[in-house]
Design a protein around this motif. Structure first.
Motif, PDB file in Angstrom:
ATOM      1  N   PHE A  97       7.512  25.015   4.101  1.00 51.29           N
ATOM      2  CA  PHE A  97       7.911  24.326   4.840  1.00 51.29           C
ATOM      3  C   PHE A  97       6.794  23.691   6.278  1.00 51.29           C
ATOM      4  O   PHE A  97       7.089  22.152   5.942  1.00 51.29           O
ATOM      5  N   ASP A  98       6.055  24.335   6.850  1.00 48.43           N
ATOM      6  CA  ASP A  98       5.732  23.548   7.932  1.00 48.43           C
ATOM      7  C   ASP A  98       4.444  22.473   7.249  1.00 48.43           C
ATOM      8  O   ASP A  98       4.009  21.340   8.033  1.00 48.43           O
ATOM      9  N   THR A  99       3.624  22.999   5.698  1.00 46.79           N
ATOM     10  CA  THR A  99       2.685  22.093   5.737  1.00 46.79           C
ATOM     11  C   THR A  99       3.276  20.864   4.786  1.00 46.79           C
ATOM     12  O   THR A  99       2.754  20.127   5.503  1.00 46.79           O
ATOM     13  N   VAL A 100       4.875  20.619   4.762  1.00 47.92           N
ATOM     14  CA  VAL A 100       5.808  19.522   4.439  1.00 47.92           C
ATOM     15  C   VAL A 100       5.827  18.748   5.414  1.00 47.92           C
ATOM     16  O   VAL A 100       6.227  17.635   4.880  1.00 47.92           O
ATOM     17  N   LEU A 101       6.261  19.134   6.403  1.00 45.14           N
ATOM     18  CA  LEU A 101       6.640  19.151   8.187  1.00 45.14           C
ATOM     19  C   LEU A 101       5.456  17.961   8.104  1.00 45.14           C
ATOM     20  O   LEU A 101       5.593  17.017   8.975  1.00 45.14           O
ATOM     21  N   VAL A 118       8.441  -0.005   8.984  1.00 43.82           N
ATOM     22  CA  VAL A 118       9.760  -0.008   9.170  1.00 43.82           C
ATOM     23  C   VAL A 118      10.577  -0.732   7.804  1.00 43.82           C
ATOM     24  O   VAL A 118       9.737  -1.675   6.922  1.00 43.82           O
ATOM     25  N   GLY A 119      11.098  -0.262   7.233  1.00 41.43           N
ATOM     26  CA  GLY A 119      11.272  -0.602   5.826  1.00 41.43           C
ATOM     27  C   GLY A 119      10.712   0.025   4.539  1.00 41.43           C
ATOM     28  O   GLY A 119      11.538  -0.111   3.301  1.00 41.43           O
ATOM     29  N   GLY A 120      10.006   0.551   4.940  1.00 38.47           N
ATOM     30  CA  GLY A 120       9.318   1.599   4.117  1.00 38.47           C
ATOM     31  C   GLY A 120       9.888   2.865   3.288  1.00 38.47           C
ATOM     32  O   GLY A 120      11.310   2.891   4.172  1.00 38.47           O
ATOM     33  N   VAL A 121       9.901   3.657   2.040  1.00 39.62           N
ATOM     34  CA  VAL A 121      10.480   4.918   1.751  1.00 39.62           C
ATOM     35  C   VAL A 121       9.318   5.689   1.387  1.00 39.62           C
ATOM     36  O   VAL A 121       8.237   5.626   1.307  1.00 39.62           O
ATOM     37  N   VAL A 122       9.632   7.227   2.238  1.00 36.68           N
ATOM     38  CA  VAL A 122       9.535   8.258   1.513  1.00 36.68           C
ATOM     39  C   VAL A 122       9.914   8.697   0.621  1.00 36.68           C
ATOM     40  O   VAL A 122      11.779   9.377   0.833  1.00 36.68           O
ATOM     41  N   VAL A 123      10.101   9.322  -0.383  1.00 34.83           N
ATOM     42  CA  VAL A 123      10.670  10.205  -1.468  1.00 34.83           C
ATOM     43  C   VAL A 123       9.519  11.409  -1.483  1.00 34.83           C
ATOM     44  O   VAL A 123       8.502  11.355  -2.088  1.00 34.83           O
ATOM     45  N   PHE A 124      10.889  12.943  -1.479  1.00 40.11           N
ATOM     46  CA  PHE A 124      10.753  13.676  -2.168  1.00 40.11           C
ATOM     47  C   PHE A 124      10.788  14.869  -2.814  1.00 40.11           C
ATOM     48  O   PHE A 124      11.742  14.568  -3.458  1.00 40.11           O
ATOM     49  N   ASP A 125       9.916  15.340  -3.815  1.00 38.26           N
ATOM     50  CA  ASP A 125      10.225  15.560  -5.901  1.00 38.26           C
ATOM     51  C   ASP A 125      10.802  17.038  -4.640  1.00 38.26           C
ATOM     52  O   ASP A 125      10.635  17.821  -3.271  1.00 38.26           O
ATOM     53  N   ASP A 126      10.953  18.085  -5.966  1.00 39.47           N
ATOM     54  CA  ASP A 126      11.650  18.924  -5.425  1.00 39.47           C
ATOM     55  C   ASP A 126      12.779  19.481  -4.592  1.00 39.47           C
ATOM     56  O   ASP A 126      12.312  20.252  -3.670  1.00 39.47           O
ATOM     57  N   LYS A 177       1.095  -1.206   0.383  1.00 37.37           N
ATOM     58  CA  LYS A 177       0.161  -0.485  -0.040  1.00 37.37           C
ATOM     59  C   LYS A 177       1.014   1.129  -0.470  1.00 37.37           C
ATOM     60  O   LYS A 177       1.980   1.401   0.446  1.00 37.37           O
ATOM     61  N   SER A 178       0.124   1.740  -0.397  1.00 38.44           N
ATOM     62  CA  SER A 178       1.165   3.364  -0.888  1.00 38.44           C
ATOM     63  C   SER A 178       0.750   4.422  -0.923  1.00 38.44           C
ATOM     64  O   SER A 178      -1.142   4.573  -0.499  1.00 38.44           O
ATOM     65  N   LEU A 179       0.834   6.308  -0.883  1.00 36.97           N
ATOM     66  CA  LEU A 179       0.633   7.109  -0.796  1.00 36.97           C
ATOM     67  C   LEU A 179       1.337   7.722  -1.781  1.00 36.97           C
ATOM     68  O   LEU A 179       2.657   8.040  -1.834  1.00 36.97           O
ATOM     69  N   GLU A 180       0.505   8.532  -2.195  1.00 33.45           N
ATOM     70  CA  GLU A 180       0.493  10.093  -3.263  1.00 33.45           C
ATOM     71  C   GLU A 180       0.557  11.236  -2.490  1.00 33.45           C
ATOM     72  O   GLU A 180      -1.430  11.676  -2.513  1.00 33.45           O
ATOM     73  N   VAL A 181       0.829  12.093  -2.623  1.00 28.35           N
ATOM     74  CA  VAL A 181       0.784  13.598  -2.024  1.00 28.35           C
ATOM     75  C   VAL A 181       0.740  14.260  -3.554  1.00 28.35           C
ATOM     76  O   VAL A 181       1.559  14.810  -3.490  1.00 28.35           O
ATOM     77  N   GLY A 182      -0.236  14.866  -3.871  1.00 25.73           N
ATOM     78  CA  GLY A 182      -0.326  15.093  -5.292  1.00 25.73           C
ATOM     79  C   GLY A 182      -0.626  14.634  -5.965  1.00 25.73           C
ATOM     80  O   GLY A 182      -0.011  13.264  -6.609  1.00 25.73           O
ATOM     81  N   PHE A 183      -1.638  15.111  -7.234  1.00 26.26           N
ATOM     82  CA  PHE A 183      -1.995  14.198  -8.403  1.00 26.26           C
ATOM     83  C   PHE A 183      -1.576  15.028  -9.773  1.00 26.26           C
ATOM     84  O   PHE A 183      -1.201  14.370 -11.118  1.00 26.26           O
ATOM     85  N   ASP A 206       4.721  15.293  -3.962  1.00 31.32           N
ATOM     86  CA  ASP A 206       4.917  16.081  -5.202  1.00 31.32           C
ATOM     87  C   ASP A 206       3.980  17.630  -5.049  1.00 31.32           C
ATOM     88  O   ASP A 206       2.985  17.085  -5.412  1.00 31.32           O
ATOM     89  N   THR A 207       4.172  18.506  -3.924  1.00 26.80           N
ATOM     90  CA  THR A 207       2.870  19.175  -3.075  1.00 26.80           C
ATOM     91  C   THR A 207       3.809  20.702  -3.134  1.00 26.80           C
ATOM     92  O   THR A 207       4.448  21.022  -3.888  1.00 26.80           O
ATOM     93  N   THR A 208       3.146  21.141  -2.698  1.00 31.27           N
ATOM     94  CA  THR A 208       3.459  22.271  -1.921  1.00 31.27           C
ATOM     95  C   THR A 208       4.824  22.926  -1.405  1.00 31.27           C
ATOM     96  O   THR A 208       5.862  21.326  -1.177  1.00 31.27           O
ATOM     97  N   LYS A 209       5.246  23.705  -1.608  1.00 35.51           N
ATOM     98  CA  LYS A 209       6.718  23.771  -0.721  1.00 35.51           C
ATOM     99  C   LYS A 209       7.126  24.680   0.295  1.00 35.51           C
ATOM    100  O   LYS A 209       8.106  25.229   0.560  1.00 35.51           O
TER     101      LYS A 209
END
Length: 249
Positions: A134-138, A150-158, A48-54, A129-132
């Motif tokens: 700071f506090d929203t991304v954090l 544990v072992g999962g990965v989160v990828v950030f664009d920009d 299962k996965s999550l994508e922020v920004g479409f 891959d959404t707003t830039k």
């Protein structure tokens, strides 16, 4: 690669409806970055996965292609998108027969991600891959960490832009995360490289800097290995920090 993706990148346009109408690409994931996402995905093989920004759904198509290869469960990919970008994204997902894998939440991430935590959802892969801002991304990362196995990965664009770059420094300081992979080192001018080198050498000469500036890391993003357009962080353990943990970032 999906035939739809090949057509998008070949023509520089995206089909928007069943009539075959097309529009110019804008604000989209490029082919090499999509392949980078697939490479990271293959290492994790999430359930299962999550994508922020479409937006136009191009990164989503790369992810869903991999889910089809895994013969994954329905609604395995949660997508957060509060704004309307038209019908192109969902049209192309349906065109490829991938609609069953998506669970689209048309609301803001600060509403959706905490609700996933409260509902005890678990994920193994996330792409932000959404707003830039700071506090929203954090905030998004804080709750992603709560639901990421544990072992999962989160990828950030920009990853070098605005407030995101500060969040990258913070995550890089955490004891239970490590950089798994990076995509596309930031291209800077020769003048910038010279200026950065002079700055780094000047900082290195400051005596007792750790004593008098204990709350600030004076290392540049380049020194920390964070000067890349996309960064994948792997969660190596549950959060081990005690109440008084602190580390400059």
């Amino acid at each position: 690669m999906l035939e739809t993706l090949k057509e998008i990148f070949r023509l520089g346009t995206i089909e928007t409806n069943s009539n075959g109408d097309r529009m110019e690409l804008n604000s989209h994931t490029k082919e090499p970055q999509g392949l980078f996402l697939q490479k990271v995905f293959d290492k994790v093989k999430p359930q299962k996965s999550l994508e922020v920004g479409f937006a136009l759904g191009i990164s989503t198509l790369f992810i869903l292609e991999k889910y089809r290869e895994l013969d994954a469960a329905d609604k395995c990919h949660i997508i957060i998108e509060p704004f309307s970008w038209g019908d192109a994204a969902i049209h192309n997902i349906r065109k490829e027969g991938l609609e069953k894998y998506v669970d689209i939440r048309n609301d803001f991430s600060h509403v959706v991600i905490p609700s996933l935590f409260l509902d005890k959802e678990r994920i193994q892969f996330a792409y932000v891959d959404t707003t830039k801002v700071f506090d929203t991304v954090l905030h998004d990362f804080y709750f992603i960490d709560k639901i990421l196995d544990v072992g999962g990965v989160v990828v950030f664009d920009d990853a070098t832009m605005g407030g995101i770059s500060i969040v990258m420094r913070f995550i890089n300081s955490l004891p239970h995360y490590e950089i798994m992979d990076k995509y596309e080192k930031t291209d800077v001018s020769r003048a910038f490289k010279i200026g950065r080198s002079v700055f780094e050498k000047a900082i290195a000469l400051i005596p007792f800097k750790e004593k008098y500036l204990p709350f600030y890391s004076l290392k540049t993003s380049s020194q920390l290995g964070l000067d890349y357009n996309a960064i994948a962080f792997r969660k190596t353990a549950e959060d081990p920090r005690k109440w008084d943990w602190d580390k400059p970032f």
